[in-house]
Design a protein around this motif. Sequence first.
Motif, mmCIF file in Angstrom:
data_model
loop_
_atom_site.group_PDB
_atom_site.id
_atom_site.type_symbol
_atom_site.label_atom_id
_atom_site.label_comp_id
_atom_site.label_asym_id
_atom_site.label_seq_id
_atom_site.Cartn_x
_atom_site.Cartn_y
_atom_site.Cartn_z
ATOM 1 N N ALA A 1 0.380 -1.449 -0.093
ATOM 2 C CA ALA A 1 -0.279 -0.223 -0.090
ATOM 3 C C ALA A 1 0.990 1.222 -0.023
ATOM 4 N N GLU A 2 1.935 1.343 0.755
ATOM 5 C CA GLU A 2 3.188 2.050 0.387
ATOM 6 C C GLU A 2 3.489 2.860 -0.756
ATOM 7 N N GLY A 3 3.531 1.925 -1.978
ATOM 8 C CA GLY A 3 4.561 1.903 -2.953
ATOM 9 C C GLY A 3 5.165 0.915 -3.213
ATOM 10 N N LYS A 4 5.828 -0.470 -2.722
ATOM 11 C CA LYS A 4 6.691 -1.254 -2.554
ATOM 12 C C LYS A 4 6.670 -2.328 -3.923
ATOM 13 N N LEU A 5 7.816 -2.330 -4.079
ATOM 14 C CA LEU A 5 7.615 -3.627 -5.259
ATOM 15 C C LEU A 5 8.268 -4.651 -4.786
ATOM 16 N N VAL A 6 7.247 -5.925 -4.265
ATOM 17 C CA VAL A 6 7.465 -7.096 -3.497
ATOM 18 C C VAL A 6 7.531 -8.082 -3.920
ATOM 19 N N GLY A 7 8.411 -9.141 -4.480
ATOM 20 C CA GLY A 7 8.349 -10.386 -5.226
ATOM 21 C C GLY A 7 8.285 -11.141 -3.901
ATOM 22 N N LEU B 1 13.997 -3.734 -7.351
ATOM 23 C CA LEU B 1 12.777 -4.998 -5.935
ATOM 24 C C LEU B 1 12.849 -3.837 -4.735
ATOM 25 N N ASP B 2 11.494 -3.754 -3.598
ATOM 26 C CA ASP B 2 12.334 -3.240 -2.110
ATOM 27 C C ASP B 2 12.734 -4.469 -2.012
ATOM 28 N N VAL B 3 11.154 -5.665 -1.953
ATOM 29 C CA VAL B 3 10.652 -6.030 -0.501
ATOM 30 C C VAL B 3 10.599 -7.840 -1.219
ATOM 31 N N LEU B 4 12.031 -8.722 -0.494
ATOM 32 C CA LEU B 4 11.484 -10.222 -1.120
ATOM 33 C C LEU B 4 10.884 -10.939 0.590
ATOM 34 N N VAL B 5 9.607 -11.501 -0.048
ATOM 35 C CA VAL B 5 9.208 -12.263 1.031
ATOM 36 C C VAL B 5 9.253 -13.568 0.383
ATOM 37 N N VAL B 6 10.199 -14.438 1.290
ATOM 38 C CA VAL B 6 9.824 -16.048 1.074
ATOM 39 C C VAL B 6 9.316 -16.423 2.144
ATOM 40 N N ASN B 7 8.409 -17.415 1.794
ATOM 41 C CA ASN B 7 7.761 -17.687 3.095
ATOM 42 C C ASN B 7 7.069 -16.721 4.089
ATOM 43 N N ASP B 8 7.480 -16.938 5.490
ATOM 44 C CA ASP B 8 7.561 -16.356 6.805
ATOM 45 C C ASP B 8 8.174 -15.234 6.901
ATOM 46 N N TYR B 9 9.086 -15.513 5.538
ATOM 47 C CA TYR B 9 10.577 -14.467 5.624
ATOM 48 C C TYR B 9 10.819 -12.801 5.457
ATOM 49 N N LEU B 10 11.324 -11.582 5.880
ATOM 50 C CA LEU B 10 10.812 -10.324 5.203
ATOM 51 C C LEU B 10 12.193 -10.308 4.617
ATOM 52 N N ILE B 11 12.823 -10.175 3.341
ATOM 53 C CA ILE B 11 14.398 -10.141 3.393
ATOM 54 C C ILE B 11 14.183 -7.985 1.829
ATOM 55 N N THR B 12 14.851 -7.627 3.291
ATOM 56 C CA THR B 12 15.360 -6.109 2.632
ATOM 57 C C THR B 12 16.729 -6.253 2.637
ATOM 58 N N LYS B 13 16.730 -4.984 1.660
ATOM 59 C CA LYS B 13 17.710 -4.698 1.030
ATOM 60 C C LYS B 13 18.876 -3.279 2.219
ATOM 61 N N PRO B 14 20.129 -4.077 2.243
ATOM 62 C CA PRO B 14 20.737 -2.705 3.056
ATOM 63 C C PRO B 14 20.414 -1.354 3.206
ATOM 64 N N ARG B 15 20.662 -0.698 1.623
ATOM 65 C CA ARG B 15 20.759 0.479 1.243
ATOM 66 C C ARG B 15 19.352 1.020 1.492
ATOM 67 N N ASN B 16 18.240 0.295 0.931
ATOM 68 C CA ASN B 16 16.977 0.043 0.712
ATOM 69 C C ASN B 16 16.250 -0.119 1.771
ATOM 70 N N GLU B 17 16.279 -0.001 3.720
ATOM 71 C CA GLU B 17 15.734 -0.333 4.168
ATOM 72 C C GLU B 17 14.448 0.153 3.973
ATOM 73 N N VAL B 18 13.204 -1.017 4.740
ATOM 74 C CA VAL B 18 12.169 -0.310 4.951
ATOM 75 C C VAL B 18 11.808 0.201 5.895
#
Length: 585
Positions: free
Chosen positions: A414-420, A567-584
């Motif tokens: 809803a904040e406009g992030k691109l999610v894998g 991509l801003d965010v990667l979700v794998v099963n219950d894990y939320l993964i973000t990038k170091p320089r682009n943390e959410v």
Amino acid sequence: MSTYYIGLSVTYHDSALAIVSEEGEVLFAEATERFLQNKRALNCEPDQLFRIPELLEQHCPNPKKIVIASNWRKKRPIYENIVKKLGFLSAPGLLKTGIKKLHSPLPNYQLHHMMACQSSSIERAGLNLVRIIQVVYPDCAIAFKDYDHHLTHAAMACYASPFEEAACAVIDSYGENGSIAFYRYRNRKLEQIHEAKGLSKASLGLYYMKITELCGFDWLKGEEWKVMGLASYGKLNQKLYDLLSSIIAVNGFDCTHLSEKLFEQLAKLDEFMQRPDSTLEELADVAYTGQAFFADLVTQLLSHLRKVNQCENLALAGGCALNSSFNGQITQRTEFKQVFIPSAPADDGCALGAAWLAYHEDLPKQIKPPQLQTPYTGSTIKDDAVERLIRFNKSLNIQRLPDSIIAETARLLAEGKLVGWVQGRAEYGPRALGNRSILADPRDAKMQDLINEKVKFREMFRPFAPSILHEHGDGYFENYHESPYMDKTLKIRKTMQNKIAATCHVDGTGRLQTVKREWNPRFYELIQAFYQLTQVPVLLNTSFNIMGKPLVHSLEDALTVFMTTGLDVLVVNDYLITKPRNEVE
Ligand SMILES: [Fe+2]
């Protein structure tokens, strides 16, 4: 001790493997391209030697007997003969003279390579499997079956459908005998009504490949999608339509070449071929006209089928059943009331079709009630893989959020992030259906450009799909009917087009995926959570890959796309993964 039915799709493109239990359950079904990360897996065996032990261990414990079924009759003529005598490209001497001209992106040496690979692939079907079975399970009995190619397409369409009874059409590029076949489906049995045979019959699959080529795209890479996307920008080119009408026509169940001088007629099409100075508008007109002519021909074929078969349910398969633009119009153009297209209508789906045919042949009395087949039958990415990443990772931010992953992902969307988004078992078939998807907020049209710029790097004329909660389907789409596998394109209601602008194509349509809780609870809950935040029950859903690659298969594949795109965010099963320089935050 159990019996297992392993289906193999062994044509040179879109090879696949499927496993059915003796209870008729689909234990596994997946295209080879995923595991190899090689789009369409051209010339690759479905029973890859280094993959089979793992699949057998996982899905075929304690086998008493394994039946290996393939999607091509071994004793029938293979590609060399077929190309000579069949289809849109049929004409004597075609192999020597015509193909090069008609398929100009494909040099002759490649064509011969393809033919050799198909011959070899059919001859070798299942041999790798046998080698491994004999070593791992020396007491296990092995049986071989092979089925008519189009029968395996029909089996995939009918056995995967919710229908008790249906008329079935297979519209393809080619099979052992022809390119089009029709069946009657009743009491879990398939009876052939008609198959196009003979030198004068045209192939609509090859026809569409020719249109793809005229537009400057590569059918070998499966770029027929691009024609459909581009067609929405075009208008009818009457000269091209008239020329096409002078080459092919429908007569009853047959699609026929009209001219004795086929080559001369086909050569005239080259006038419409993409040139260095072609404008996008010109190419869009070719795409529009090619698509319109295709739709008119298939409408005539299906109308004839409806008249002969007197059944309101249509099951459709073959490569041409991937034409979602046409699929969405079938109930308006014909008298069919319900239309079912399986998640894998092209050759990858034949693996499951072959396995099911072998199962039904062995156990004809074991009749299960019809039920919509889940497309989520592929591989999984286990939590262990993510835990290993956590152990050695030094840069990514990884959180395990078992209680809040859905709410958190919906908030980020809803904040406009691109999610894998990677969940559960991978999809069987070409579409990402919420388990190997890139997801985004559909409300702002600019999201299309953002995804193209940051992730997909593809043409602007290709639309992104809306995944919608079923109960809101009628409110958003005209003539709404379920599209569980993103198999139909429908008109978005005018009042709703702005609400989901990023998934609305230039002609006001959307290739929707209907989402029901019982089909995919986790994806349903995610869209539901997004709806609660935004009042929009839709997510933009596109395949989790980059252009030219298949859907991601392993965690490593997903991470590669994540780390090499925007991509801003990667979700794998219950894990939320973000990038170091682009943390959410
Ligand atoms: Fe096929």
